[in-house]
Write a protein that holds these residues in place. Sequence first.
Motif, PDB file in Angstrom:
ATOM      1  N   SER A 185     -27.338  23.446 -24.321  1.00  0.00           N
ATOM      2  CA  SER A 185     -26.403  24.941 -24.696  1.00  0.00           C
ATOM      3  C   SER A 185     -26.776  25.201 -25.921  1.00  0.00           C
ATOM      4  O   SER A 185     -26.275  26.338 -26.274  1.00  0.00           O
ATOM      5  CB  SER A 185     -24.902  24.140 -24.377  1.00  0.00           C
ATOM      6  N   ASP A 186     -27.614  24.443 -26.807  1.00  0.00           N
ATOM      7  CA  ASP A 186     -27.670  24.804 -28.046  1.00  0.00           C
ATOM      8  C   ASP A 186     -28.794  25.735 -28.137  1.00  0.00           C
ATOM      9  O   ASP A 186     -30.004  25.484 -28.321  1.00  0.00           O
ATOM     10  CB  ASP A 186     -27.916  23.377 -29.072  1.00  0.00           C
ATOM     11  N   LEU A 187     -28.601  26.914 -28.694  1.00  0.00           N
ATOM     12  CA  LEU A 187     -29.755  27.837 -28.754  1.00  0.00           C
ATOM     13  C   LEU A 187     -30.796  27.549 -30.007  1.00  0.00           C
ATOM     14  O   LEU A 187     -32.015  27.911 -29.769  1.00  0.00           O
ATOM     15  CB  LEU A 187     -29.259  29.324 -29.105  1.00  0.00           C
ATOM     16  N   ALA A 188     -30.247  27.060 -31.021  1.00  0.00           N
ATOM     17  CA  ALA A 188     -31.099  26.896 -32.221  1.00  0.00           C
ATOM     18  C   ALA A 188     -32.284  25.582 -31.652  1.00  0.00           C
ATOM     19  O   ALA A 188     -33.297  25.657 -31.907  1.00  0.00           O
ATOM     20  CB  ALA A 188     -30.228  26.001 -33.331  1.00  0.00           C
ATOM     21  N   ALA A 189     -31.697  24.635 -30.826  1.00  0.00           N
ATOM     22  CA  ALA A 189     -32.804  23.701 -30.165  1.00  0.00           C
ATOM     23  C   ALA A 189     -33.622  24.285 -29.265  1.00  0.00           C
ATOM     24  O   ALA A 189     -34.900  23.847 -29.225  1.00  0.00           O
ATOM     25  CB  ALA A 189     -32.064  22.642 -29.542  1.00  0.00           C
ATOM     26  N   GLY A 190     -33.082  25.063 -28.367  1.00  0.00           N
ATOM     27  CA  GLY A 190     -33.903  26.019 -27.577  1.00  0.00           C
ATOM     28  C   GLY A 190     -35.123  26.820 -28.397  1.00  0.00           C
ATOM     29  O   GLY A 190     -36.255  26.888 -27.993  1.00  0.00           O
ATOM     30  N   PHE A 191     -34.549  27.372 -29.474  1.00  0.00           N
ATOM     31  CA  PHE A 191     -35.592  28.379 -30.442  1.00  0.00           C
ATOM     32  C   PHE A 191     -36.664  27.630 -31.061  1.00  0.00           C
ATOM     33  O   PHE A 191     -37.873  27.511 -30.945  1.00  0.00           O
ATOM     34  CB  PHE A 191     -34.565  29.153 -31.358  1.00  0.00           C
ATOM     35  N   ARG A 192     -36.101  26.357 -31.615  1.00  0.00           N
ATOM     36  CA  ARG A 192     -36.974  25.427 -32.514  1.00  0.00           C
ATOM     37  C   ARG A 192     -37.926  24.558 -31.420  1.00  0.00           C
ATOM     38  O   ARG A 192     -38.984  24.398 -32.118  1.00  0.00           O
ATOM     39  CB  ARG A 192     -36.237  24.436 -33.465  1.00  0.00           C
ATOM     40  N   TYR A 193     -37.402  24.001 -30.516  1.00  0.00           N
ATOM     41  CA  TYR A 193     -38.274  22.811 -29.567  1.00  0.00           C
ATOM     42  C   TYR A 193     -38.661  23.453 -28.346  1.00  0.00           C
ATOM     43  O   TYR A 193     -39.011  22.692 -27.413  1.00  0.00           O
ATOM     44  CB  TYR A 193     -37.410  21.717 -29.751  1.00  0.00           C
ATOM     45  N   ASN A 194     -38.138  24.645 -27.902  1.00  0.00           N
ATOM     46  CA  ASN A 194     -38.734  25.180 -26.468  1.00  0.00           C
ATOM     47  C   ASN A 194     -37.992  24.418 -25.562  1.00  0.00           C
ATOM     48  O   ASN A 194     -38.229  24.192 -24.376  1.00  0.00           O
ATOM     49  CB  ASN A 194     -40.104  25.148 -26.441  1.00  0.00           C
ATOM     50  N   ILE A 195     -36.750  23.707 -25.669  1.00  0.00           N
ATOM     51  CA  ILE A 195     -35.925  23.067 -24.672  1.00  0.00           C
ATOM     52  C   ILE A 195     -35.402  24.302 -23.697  1.00  0.00           C
ATOM     53  O   ILE A 195     -34.606  25.035 -24.371  1.00  0.00           O
ATOM     54  CB  ILE A 195     -34.857  22.093 -25.233  1.00  0.00           C
ATOM     55  N   PRO A 196     -35.170  24.126 -22.620  1.00  0.00           N
ATOM     56  CA  PRO A 196     -34.453  25.107 -21.685  1.00  0.00           C
ATOM     57  C   PRO A 196     -33.038  25.115 -21.944  1.00  0.00           C
ATOM     58  O   PRO A 196     -32.419  24.046 -22.456  1.00  0.00           O
ATOM     59  CB  PRO A 196     -34.625  24.372 -20.312  1.00  0.00           C
ATOM     60  N   THR A 197     -32.607  26.250 -22.114  1.00  0.00           N
ATOM     61  CA  THR A 197     -31.276  26.625 -22.473  1.00  0.00           C
ATOM     62  C   THR A 197     -30.292  27.184 -21.220  1.00  0.00           C
ATOM     63  O   THR A 197     -30.805  27.904 -20.410  1.00  0.00           O
ATOM     64  CB  THR A 197     -30.933  27.346 -23.551  1.00  0.00           C
ATOM     65  N   VAL A 198     -28.993  26.574 -21.431  1.00  0.00           N
ATOM     66  CA  VAL A 198     -27.826  27.099 -20.270  1.00  0.00           C
ATOM     67  C   VAL A 198     -26.781  27.336 -20.945  1.00  0.00           C
ATOM     68  O   VAL A 198     -26.453  26.956 -21.946  1.00  0.00           O
ATOM     69  CB  VAL A 198     -27.996  26.057 -19.033  1.00  0.00           C
ATOM     70  N   GLY A 199     -25.910  28.144 -20.178  1.00  0.00           N
ATOM     71  CA  GLY A 199     -24.620  28.318 -20.413  1.00  0.00           C
ATOM     72  C   GLY A 199     -24.041  29.626 -19.853  1.00  0.00           C
ATOM     73  O   GLY A 199     -24.670  30.595 -19.656  1.00  0.00           O
ATOM     74  N   THR A 200     -22.696  29.610 -19.439  1.00  0.00           N
ATOM     75  CA  THR A 200     -21.937  30.868 -18.805  1.00  0.00           C
ATOM     76  C   THR A 200     -20.894  31.231 -19.433  1.00  0.00           C
ATOM     77  O   THR A 200     -20.734  32.106 -20.262  1.00  0.00           O
ATOM     78  CB  THR A 200     -21.804  30.587 -17.300  1.00  0.00           C
ATOM     79  N   SER A 201     -19.698  30.260 -19.384  1.00  0.00           N
ATOM     80  CA  SER A 201     -18.432  30.667 -19.802  1.00  0.00           C
ATOM     81  C   SER A 201     -17.391  29.570 -20.024  1.00  0.00           C
ATOM     82  O   SER A 201     -17.809  28.496 -19.586  1.00  0.00           O
ATOM     83  CB  SER A 201     -17.756  32.016 -18.903  1.00  0.00           C
ATOM     84  N   ALA A 202     -16.658  29.940 -20.991  1.00  0.00           N
ATOM     85  CA  ALA A 202     -15.443  29.063 -21.218  1.00  0.00           C
ATOM     86  C   ALA A 202     -13.975  29.535 -20.475  1.00  0.00           C
ATOM     87  O   ALA A 202     -14.126  30.601 -20.409  1.00  0.00           O
ATOM     88  CB  ALA A 202     -15.357  28.382 -22.731  1.00  0.00           C
ATOM     89  N   HIS A 203     -13.038  28.487 -21.018  1.00  0.00           N
ATOM     90  CA  HIS A 203     -11.789  28.994 -20.429  1.00  0.00           C
ATOM     91  C   HIS A 203     -11.254  30.103 -21.103  1.00  0.00           C
ATOM     92  O   HIS A 203     -10.557  31.091 -20.373  1.00  0.00           O
ATOM     93  CB  HIS A 203     -10.867  27.826 -20.647  1.00  0.00           C
ATOM     94  N   ALA A 204     -11.825  30.380 -22.349  1.00  0.00           N
ATOM     95  CA  ALA A 204     -11.281  31.718 -22.982  1.00  0.00           C
ATOM     96  C   ALA A 204     -11.629  32.806 -22.477  1.00  0.00           C
ATOM     97  O   ALA A 204     -11.195  33.810 -22.317  1.00  0.00           O
ATOM     98  CB  ALA A 204     -11.880  31.610 -24.540  1.00  0.00           C
ATOM     99  N   PHE A 205     -12.805  33.051 -21.726  1.00  0.00           N
ATOM    100  CA  PHE A 205     -13.181  34.040 -20.902  1.00  0.00           C
ATOM    101  C   PHE A 205     -12.219  34.338 -19.806  1.00  0.00           C
ATOM    102  O   PHE A 205     -11.870  35.601 -19.792  1.00  0.00           O
ATOM    103  CB  PHE A 205     -14.615  33.883 -20.448  1.00  0.00           C
ATOM    104  N   THR A 206     -11.686  33.512 -19.110  1.00  0.00           N
ATOM    105  CA  THR A 206     -10.831  33.455 -18.089  1.00  0.00           C
ATOM    106  C   THR A 206      -9.436  33.930 -18.581  1.00  0.00           C
ATOM    107  O   THR A 206      -8.899  35.060 -18.060  1.00  0.00           O
ATOM    108  CB  THR A 206     -10.636  32.295 -17.292  1.00  0.00           C
ATOM    109  N   LEU A 207      -9.217  33.457 -19.745  1.00  0.00           N
ATOM    110  CA  LEU A 207      -7.639  33.621 -20.248  1.00  0.00           C
ATOM    111  C   LEU A 207      -7.712  35.149 -20.752  1.00  0.00           C
ATOM    112  O   LEU A 207      -6.641  35.594 -20.983  1.00  0.00           O
ATOM    113  CB  LEU A 207      -7.424  32.646 -21.374  1.00  0.00           C
ATOM    114  N   LEU A 208      -8.917  35.730 -21.320  1.00  0.00           N
ATOM    115  CA  LEU A 208      -8.893  37.100 -21.563  1.00  0.00           C
ATOM    116  C   LEU A 208      -8.519  38.106 -20.868  1.00  0.00           C
ATOM    117  O   LEU A 208      -7.976  39.136 -20.947  1.00  0.00           O
ATOM    118  CB  LEU A 208     -10.414  37.059 -22.153  1.00  0.00           C
ATOM    119  N   HIS A 209      -8.852  37.817 -19.380  1.00  0.00           N
ATOM    120  CA  HIS A 209      -8.530  38.688 -18.313  1.00  0.00           C
ATOM    121  C   HIS A 209      -7.075  38.485 -17.799  1.00  0.00           C
ATOM    122  O   HIS A 209      -6.400  37.700 -18.024  1.00  0.00           O
ATOM    123  CB  HIS A 209      -9.497  38.556 -17.327  1.00  0.00           C
ATOM    124  N   ASP A 210      -6.449  39.697 -17.051  1.00  0.00           N
ATOM    125  CA  ASP A 210      -5.179  39.575 -16.413  1.00  0.00           C
ATOM    126  C   ASP A 210      -4.935  38.758 -15.469  1.00  0.00           C
ATOM    127  O   ASP A 210      -3.849  38.036 -15.073  1.00  0.00           O
ATOM    128  CB  ASP A 210      -4.841  40.866 -16.254  1.00  0.00           C
TER     129      ASP A 210
END
Length: 448
Positions: free
Chosen positions: A191-216
Motif C-alpha cells: 500500500s506504500d506509494l514510496a515503495a512502489g515509486f522507488r522499487y516498482n512494487i505493485p501498489t494497491v489501496g481503496t478506502s478506510a472506515h473514514a470514507f464510510t463515516l464521511l457519508h450520511d
Amino acid sequence: MNTADLGLPVDVPSTALFTDQYELTMLRAALKAGTAGRRSVFEVFTRRLPDGRRYGVVAGTGRVLDAVENFRFDADVLRFLREKGIVDEETLDWLAQYRFGGDIWGYPEGEVYFPGSPIMRIEGTFGECVLLETVILSILNHDSAIAAAASRMASAAGERPLIEMGARRTHELAAVAAARSAYVGGFATTSDLAAGFRYNIPTVGTSAHAFTLLHDNERDAFRAQVDALGRDTTLLVDTYDVAEAVRTAVETAGPELGAVRIDSGDLLLVAHRVRRQLDELGATETKIVVTSDLDEYAIASLAAAPVDAYGVGTQLVTGSGHPTASMVYKLVARAESGEDGAPLVPVAKKSSGGKTSIGGRKWAARRLDSHGYAEAEVVGTGPVPEDLAGRQLLVELVKGGTVVAREPLDAARDRHAAARANLPLSATQLSRGEPVIPTEYAHGGSGS
C-alpha cells in the motif's frame, strides 16, 4: 527548532554518518599505528536464528550496494566531524578521499541462510572495511528480519496473495525498506506509494472506515467509491453491520463487485458467512480480503476459510516478534603485515558467553540429499571440496570498489521462492523448532 527547518531530504545523499563513532576512532588509531592499510577480511553472519525459526532470508543486499556507493564524506560531514572533535586532521584528510575500493562477496538476495552462514564477506584494507560495519548491519538486520517474517506468512498463505500495509506502523523510511523486503519474501503488493515509486512494487489501496463515516450512510459511500473506481473495487464492509453492508455493496456495484474487505471480528466465522451471502446474492466471483493484525499464525488458521487475500501490517514490519536478524560483522582474517602480498592469517574472538567466532576467510555451499533437497549448510576455509564446488553460495557483489551484481527486485523474489522450495518440507512448519538443516564446518587452509 522545528525539524522541518533542517530540510532533511527523504533520499539521504551520503551514508557516511550511518555509522557508530567507534568506527572512526578505530580508524584514527589505526592510521596513527600504521595498520589502517593492512589487508583485512570481515564477514557478516549470525550465531543463531531467532528462537524457533527454521531458516533466515537474506534481504537488503541491493540497498547495501547503494549504501556502499554513497559512502562519501562531503564537506558538510567533514565540518561536523571537525567541529565536534571526533577525529583529528590526519583522519579528516583520509576520510575526504574515502572510496571503498575493495571486494564484497555475499549470498545473493533472497537466498536462505542458517547459523554461521557467511552471509557477506567484505575484503580490503582495514580502514576502508571497518567504516562499513554499522550501515551494512543496519540494512541487513532490518531487511532480513522483515523478509523472514514475510516468507513465513507467504508459506502460511499458500497461493493466496499477501498485501503489505504496515507503513503507518513504523518509521516512514523503514516502511519503504519493509515493503521491499516483504516483496522479496513473497508478498504480492504494497500500500506504500514510496515503495512502489522507488522499487516498482505493485501498489494497491481503496478506502478506510473514514470514507464510510464521511457519508450520511453506507450506500452513499459505496456509490461514491464505485462511481470513482469502478465495479472492480474493494468495498470495506465492517463499519456498521457486515451482513447489511454486503447486501448494500452488491446492490450498489452489482455481482461484478471486485472484492469486500473485512477488518474486524472473528475472521474465520465472518468470512464463511460473507462467502455464503455473496454467493446467494449472485456475486460468486467477488473476492474476500481480510486484514486486522494478522501474523503467520492467524493466516494459517484461516487456511480453510473462504479468503482470497490477506493484508498484513504491524506484525510484518516488526518482524513478527523478531525485529532484527542479530547479524554481526567480524574481522576473520588479516594480513601478517602491511607488506604487499603478505599472507592472510585467521583471527577470531574467543570470549565466553556464546560470542565466539571462527577465524578464516570462508566459503559456503549447500549439500543436497538424494532427492535434490538441501540437507546441510557446509561452511569452510581453504580449498572447496570437489563435490561442493558447483554448490557454492557466495557470489561477487563488488569488485575493486565497483558494483557488479545489481539485479531487478523480482530476481531476488524468484530466488527466494526457489530457495525455500529447495528446503525440506518441515521448513514451512510454524511450530517452534531448530534450523531445518544443520551447519557443518570444514576446516583447512590458512584463510588466504
